[in-house]
Enzyme design. Structure first.
Site, PDB file in Angstrom:
ATOM      1  N   GLY A   2       2.895   2.911  10.792  1.00 22.04           N
ATOM      2  CA  GLY A   2       3.834   4.013  10.580  1.00 22.04           C
ATOM      3  C   GLY A   2       4.540   4.466  11.840  1.00 22.04           C
ATOM      4  O   GLY A   2       5.207   5.500  11.841  1.00 22.04           O
ATOM      5  N   SER A  20       3.919  -1.461  10.532  1.00 22.20           N
ATOM      6  CA  SER A  20       5.374  -1.517  10.747  1.00 22.20           C
ATOM      7  C   SER A  20       5.962  -2.890  10.459  1.00 22.20           C
ATOM      8  O   SER A  20       6.880  -3.342  11.141  1.00 22.20           O
ATOM      9  CB  SER A  20       5.716  -1.043  12.171  1.00 22.20           C
ATOM     10  OG  SER A  20       5.312   0.297  12.360  1.00 22.20           O
ATOM     11  N   HIS A  30      -9.336   1.158   5.031  1.00 29.88           N
ATOM     12  CA  HIS A  30      -8.072   1.435   5.734  1.00 29.88           C
ATOM     13  C   HIS A  30      -8.339   2.433   6.863  1.00 29.88           C
ATOM     14  O   HIS A  30      -9.184   3.325   6.725  1.00 29.88           O
ATOM     15  CB  HIS A  30      -7.047   1.992   4.735  1.00 29.88           C
ATOM     16  CG  HIS A  30      -5.667   2.006   5.312  1.00 29.88           C
ATOM     17  ND1 HIS A  30      -5.250   2.978   6.199  1.00 29.88           N
ATOM     18  CD2 HIS A  30      -4.636   1.144   5.168  1.00 29.88           C
ATOM     19  CE1 HIS A  30      -4.007   2.707   6.559  1.00 29.88           C
ATOM     20  NE2 HIS A  30      -3.604   1.598   5.954  1.00 29.88           N
ATOM     21  N   GLY A  89       3.051  -0.815   4.306  1.00 31.06           N
ATOM     22  CA  GLY A  89       3.090   0.605   3.954  1.00 31.06           C
ATOM     23  C   GLY A  89       4.512   1.040   3.643  1.00 31.06           C
ATOM     24  O   GLY A  89       5.031   0.804   2.558  1.00 31.06           O
ATOM     25  N   LYS A 129       0.111   4.228  -0.287  1.00 31.89           N
ATOM     26  CA  LYS A 129      -0.556   5.419   0.266  1.00 31.89           C
ATOM     27  C   LYS A 129      -0.325   6.599  -0.707  1.00 31.89           C
ATOM     28  O   LYS A 129      -0.224   6.371  -1.916  1.00 31.89           O
ATOM     29  CB  LYS A 129      -0.069   5.692   1.685  1.00 31.89           C
ATOM     30  CG  LYS A 129      -0.194   4.427   2.566  1.00 31.89           C
ATOM     31  CD  LYS A 129      -0.008   4.670   4.017  1.00 31.89           C
ATOM     32  CE  LYS A 129      -0.159   3.346   4.774  1.00 31.89           C
ATOM     33  NZ  LYS A 129      -0.041   3.498   6.225  1.00 31.89           N
ATOM     34  N   GLU A 173      -4.921  -4.354  10.932  1.00 29.88           N
ATOM     35  CA  GLU A 173      -3.883  -3.332  11.099  1.00 29.88           C
ATOM     36  C   GLU A 173      -4.168  -2.539  12.366  1.00 29.88           C
ATOM     37  O   GLU A 173      -4.975  -1.600  12.346  1.00 29.88           O
ATOM     38  CB  GLU A 173      -3.887  -2.380   9.903  1.00 29.88           C
ATOM     39  CG  GLU A 173      -3.621  -3.055   8.570  1.00 29.88           C
ATOM     40  CD  GLU A 173      -3.123  -2.070   7.518  1.00 29.88           C
ATOM     41  OE1 GLU A 173      -2.059  -2.328   6.972  1.00 29.88           O
ATOM     42  OE2 GLU A 173      -3.776  -1.049   7.287  1.00 29.88           O
ATOM     43  N   GLU A 183      -6.818   4.941   7.758  1.00 31.03           N
ATOM     44  CA  GLU A 183      -6.650   6.354   7.367  1.00 31.03           C
ATOM     45  C   GLU A 183      -7.908   6.867   6.651  1.00 31.03           C
ATOM     46  O   GLU A 183      -8.277   8.030   6.796  1.00 31.03           O
ATOM     47  CB  GLU A 183      -5.392   6.494   6.486  1.00 31.03           C
ATOM     48  CG  GLU A 183      -4.128   6.296   7.325  1.00 31.03           C
ATOM     49  CD  GLU A 183      -2.963   5.652   6.608  1.00 31.03           C
ATOM     50  OE1 GLU A 183      -2.939   5.617   5.364  1.00 31.03           O
ATOM     51  OE2 GLU A 183      -2.053   5.164   7.318  1.00 31.03           O
ATOM     52  N   ASN A 229       0.870  -1.177   0.000  1.00 30.26           N
ATOM     53  CA  ASN A 229       0.000   0.000   0.000  1.00 30.26           C
ATOM     54  C   ASN A 229       0.903   1.222   0.000  1.00 30.26           C
ATOM     55  O   ASN A 229       1.465   1.578   1.025  1.00 30.26           O
ATOM     56  CB  ASN A 229      -0.898  -0.024   1.246  1.00 30.26           C
ATOM     57  CG  ASN A 229      -1.731   1.241   1.375  1.00 30.26           C
ATOM     58  OD1 ASN A 229      -1.787   2.057   0.453  1.00 30.26           O
ATOM     59  ND2 ASN A 229      -2.378   1.413   2.525  1.00 30.26           N
TER      60      ASN A 229
HETATM   61  P1  13P Z   1       3.293   0.839   7.703  1.00 28.46           P
HETATM   62  O1  13P Z   1       3.811  -0.458   7.139  1.00 28.46           O
HETATM   63  O2  13P Z   1       3.977   2.047   7.144  1.00 28.46           O
HETATM   64  O3  13P Z   1       3.224   0.817   9.193  1.00 28.46           O
HETATM   65  O4  13P Z   1       1.775   0.955   7.188  1.00 28.46           O
HETATM   66  C1  13P Z   1       0.927  -0.115   7.338  1.00 28.46           C
HETATM   67  C2  13P Z   1      -0.319   0.158   6.574  1.00 28.46           C
HETATM   68  O5  13P Z   1      -1.100   1.010   6.944  1.00 28.46           O
HETATM   69  C3  13P Z   1      -0.539  -0.599   5.338  1.00 28.46           C
HETATM   70  O6  13P Z   1      -1.828  -0.416   4.853  1.00 28.46           O
END
Ligand code: 13P
Length: 255
Positions: A175, A215, A97, A236, A11, A169, A99, A9
């Site tokens: 992140g 992460s 997601h 991510g 983003k 997640e 977000e 992803n």
């Molecule tokens: P990170 O791997 O940057 O923590 O993000 C995870 C994520 O939200 C994937 O959709």
């Protein structure tokens, strides 16, 4: 047998040129996959046609999108429909997601409609769930995630559920560099599978891929993917560098 999947992803990162280079790097280092192992790349919408071209003819590596709208077509300025995604060669769409839930106020009712749009247009849906830190601290994460799954997915029938992948997640791990421990991931994934089994039966639950996200890196992927109910990852930050993403794919293959 359920599939193992590693999904990228991106983003809101990378311009077209950067995206092209990243996909070239992933393709160049991609190990041989079989029917039971898949890689998904979900770039921003403007990359989809370009990435589709790069992935053409490549086995077991699929194009994904990060979102779609909840309606079929019409006066929804700025939105993208599931049928448009399908028309450029998208195979998967990420729905729900954290977000999207947080910044764009997408609730479970809207996510159920988006899931329907994805499925109706022949896309597989990666349905995301996961709790915020205060819920984890109160130790009520199981009920929280269960509600997201029930309200987002339980209107589907068992046949439709075959085209759903769940991504767990935990928001506190996204992140932040703070990964869920392998035990925390396994416990939640087993809970999610039990929730699916209670509604749809053991076979359906056993065949569902449940991915971990938050992460996930080459250094912790092997331990996470070794868990019985962790079937891969939604990645991510580490999906933005070819060598890191390939390291995670390697961990999935060896798991
Ligand atoms: P990170 O791997 O940057 O923590 O993000 C995870 C994520 O939200 C994937 O959709």
């Amino acid at each position: 047998m359920r599939k193992k999947i590693v999904a990228a992803n991106w983003k809101m990162n990378l311009n077209l040129e950067e995206g092209k280079k990243l996909v070239d790097g992933i393709i160049a280092g991609m190990p041989t996959l079989n029917e039971q192992k898949e890689v998904v790349i979900a770039p921003p919408f403007v990359h989809l046609a370009q990435t589709a071209g790069q992935l053409q003819g490549k086995a077991h590596i699929y194009l994904g999108a990060q979102n779609c709208y909840s309606e079929t077509a019409g006066a929804y300025t700025g939105e993208i429909s599931a049928s448009m995604l399908k028309s450029v060669g998208t195979a998967y769409v990420i729905i729900g997601h954290s977000e999207r839930r947080e910044y764009f106020k997408e609730d479970n009712a809207m996510l159920a409609k988006k899931t329907d749009q994805g499925l109706a247009n022949g896309l597989k849906v990666i349905f995301c769930c996961g709790e915020p830190l205060e819920v984890r601290d109160a130790d009520t994460q199981n009920a929280y995630v269960e509600k997201q799954i029930k309200e987002g997915l339980f209107h589907l029938d068992a046949a439709q559920l075959k085209n759903i992948v769940i991504a767990y997640e935990p928001i506190w791990a996204i992140g932040t560099g703070r990964t869920a421990s392998a035990q925390q991931a396994q416990d939640m994934h087993a809970h999610i599978r039990a929730v699916i089994a209670a509604q749809y039966g053991k076979d359906t639950a056993d065949n569902m891929s449940i991915l971990y996200g938050g992460s996930c890196k080459p250094s912790n992927a092997a331990e996470l993917f070794a868990c019985a109910d962790v079937d891969g990852g939604l990645i991510g930050g580490a999906s933005l560098k070819a060598d890191e993403f390939l390291g995670i794919i390697d961990a999935m293959i060896k798991a």
